[in-house]
Write an enzyme that holds these catalytic residues in place. Sequence first.
Site, PDB file in Angstrom:
ATOM      1  NE  ARG A 101      -3.869   0.663   1.968  1.00  0.00           N
ATOM      2  CZ  ARG A 101      -5.110   0.883   2.445  1.00  0.00           C
ATOM      3  NH1 ARG A 101      -5.311   1.721   3.441  1.00  0.00           N
ATOM      4  NH2 ARG A 101      -6.151   0.268   1.922  1.00  0.00           N
ATOM      5  CG  HIS A 128      -8.463   0.331  -2.783  1.00  0.00           C
ATOM      6  ND1 HIS A 128      -7.720  -0.795  -2.440  1.00  0.00           N
ATOM      7  CD2 HIS A 128      -9.086   0.731  -1.634  1.00  0.00           C
ATOM      8  CE1 HIS A 128      -7.899  -1.047  -1.157  1.00  0.00           C
ATOM      9  NE2 HIS A 128      -8.719  -0.142  -0.643  1.00  0.00           N
ATOM     10  CD  GLN A 131     -13.245  -1.390  -0.548  1.00  0.00           C
ATOM     11  OE1 GLN A 131     -12.446  -1.325   0.379  1.00  0.00           O
ATOM     12  NE2 GLN A 131     -14.469  -1.874  -0.388  1.00  0.00           N
ATOM     13  CG  ASP A 218     -13.204   6.795  -1.203  1.00  0.00           C
ATOM     14  OD1 ASP A 218     -12.997   6.616   0.011  1.00  0.00           O
ATOM     15  OD2 ASP A 218     -12.287   6.867  -2.048  1.00  0.00           O
ATOM     16  CB  CYS A 258     -14.195   1.729   0.025  1.00  0.00           C
ATOM     17  SG  CYS A 258     -13.703   3.464   0.040  1.00  0.00           S
ATOM     18  NE  ARG A 286     -10.684  -4.828   0.692  1.00  0.00           N
ATOM     19  CZ  ARG A 286      -9.834  -3.854   1.093  1.00  0.00           C
ATOM     20  NH1 ARG A 286     -10.304  -2.783   1.697  1.00  0.00           N
ATOM     21  NH2 ARG A 286      -8.536  -3.932   0.859  1.00  0.00           N
TER      22      ARG A 286
HETATM   23  N1   CP Z   1     -11.290   0.342   2.510  1.00  0.00           N
HETATM   24  C1   CP Z   1     -10.016   0.251   2.938  1.00  0.00           C
HETATM   25  O1   CP Z   1      -9.083   0.000   2.149  1.00  0.00           O
HETATM   26  O2   CP Z   1      -9.875   0.420   4.273  1.00  0.00           O
HETATM   27  P1   CP Z   1      -8.510   0.582   5.063  1.00  0.00           P
HETATM   28  O3   CP Z   1      -7.899   1.900   4.628  1.00  0.00           O
HETATM   29  O4   CP Z   1      -8.902   0.583   6.510  1.00  0.00           O
HETATM   30  O5   CP Z   1      -7.610  -0.560   4.724  1.00  0.00           O
HETATM   31  N1  NVA Z   2      -9.711   7.058  -1.585  1.00  0.00           N
HETATM   32  C1  NVA Z   2      -9.396   6.618  -0.251  1.00  0.00           C
HETATM   33  C2  NVA Z   2      -9.671   5.167  -0.092  1.00  0.00           C
HETATM   34  C3  NVA Z   2      -9.509   4.664   1.314  1.00  0.00           C
HETATM   35  C4  NVA Z   2      -9.764   3.206   1.445  1.00  0.00           C
HETATM   36  C5  NVA Z   2      -7.936   6.919   0.033  1.00  0.00           C
HETATM   37  O1  NVA Z   2      -7.094   6.743  -0.848  1.00  0.00           O
HETATM   38  O2  NVA Z   2      -7.624   7.357   1.159  1.00  0.00           O
END
Ligand code: CP
Ligand code: NVA
Length: 300
Positions: A101, A128, A131, A218, A258, A286
């Site tokens: 990530r 993502h 997700q 989101d 999400c 997930r």
């Molecule tokens: N939706 C999602 O990716 O959540 P987190 O940021 O908690 O992993």
């Molecule tokens: N768009 C958001 C998604 C979080 C799961 C971010 O990148 O923070």
Amino acid sequence: MKHLLGIEDLSKEQIETLIDSAMELKAGRGPDAEKHLCGQTWAMIFTKSSTRTRVSFEVGLNELGASPMFLNANDIQIGRGEPIKDTARVLGRMVHGIIIRTYDQEDVEQLAEYSGIPVINALTDEEHPCQILADLLTIKEKLGGWEGKKVSFFGDGDCNMGRSWAWASKRLGFELCIAAPEEFQPDAEFRKRLGDSPVSITADVNAAADGADVLYTDTWVSMGKENEAADRLRVLAPFQINDDVVAAANPGAIVQHCLPAYRGKEITEEVLEAHSDAIFQEAENRLHAQKAVLVALAGS
Ligand code: CP
Ligand code: NVA
């Protein structure tokens, strides 16, 4: 499938196979389930915060017989400037797969290129994919599938989620409507790359809500965008999912988020709580969707 770097890279068949596999793994979950990744170790490099992604991958790896190795990017030499391609070559000689990530999609692509082992994108600024797979699984469970359905995304249409939804729509052929103010609509370069697709982009919230089967949102302030928060909250305020948006959608429409959710911003407390069953089912999914990805990659 060698890696999961983005929905952009997947075919319709690959997505469908992953969702079917996720449903099987979900139904067969338990102590007697097959340990497809027995004895493996997977590195999890995280440069950004996470609750769902981290927990679901750690639990999923354990359930499949593998050991997760969580590596906060600040604790390893990447945080002091060691190049991604060197980190990739070290990890590739020791672990069986990498989950990452981070911010830059190119870093994920370099890891895949240099490590020689499967790499999973656990969120970048670009996509993502994990997700989206969980969201598709939830839509299949709740609505029987996405064929002929209208998915409407409200808010920052140019973030990782908006972009991954656009690729899902293109690959699977369902209608996607992105409702966003002009400065938060997917940019010209992205639209060109997307090419012909069933994706429409509008600043008209009512048009997006009208006849929708899935209402999706989101956070308005994605990770890394905190210094733009005040401006974003002001410009995106009309794009909230509230009772009026739900009323304009199809009867039986589901609301998806999400998470993490910011009540009173992208979604009201009332709508989130009224649809919490579907939203937390989506969060649980997930785990099942990512187990399907891990099984597919371990067998590659
Ligand atoms: N939706 C999602 O990716 O959540 P987190 O940021 O908690 O992993
Ligand atoms: N768009 C958001 C998604 C979080 C799961 C971010 O990148 O923070």
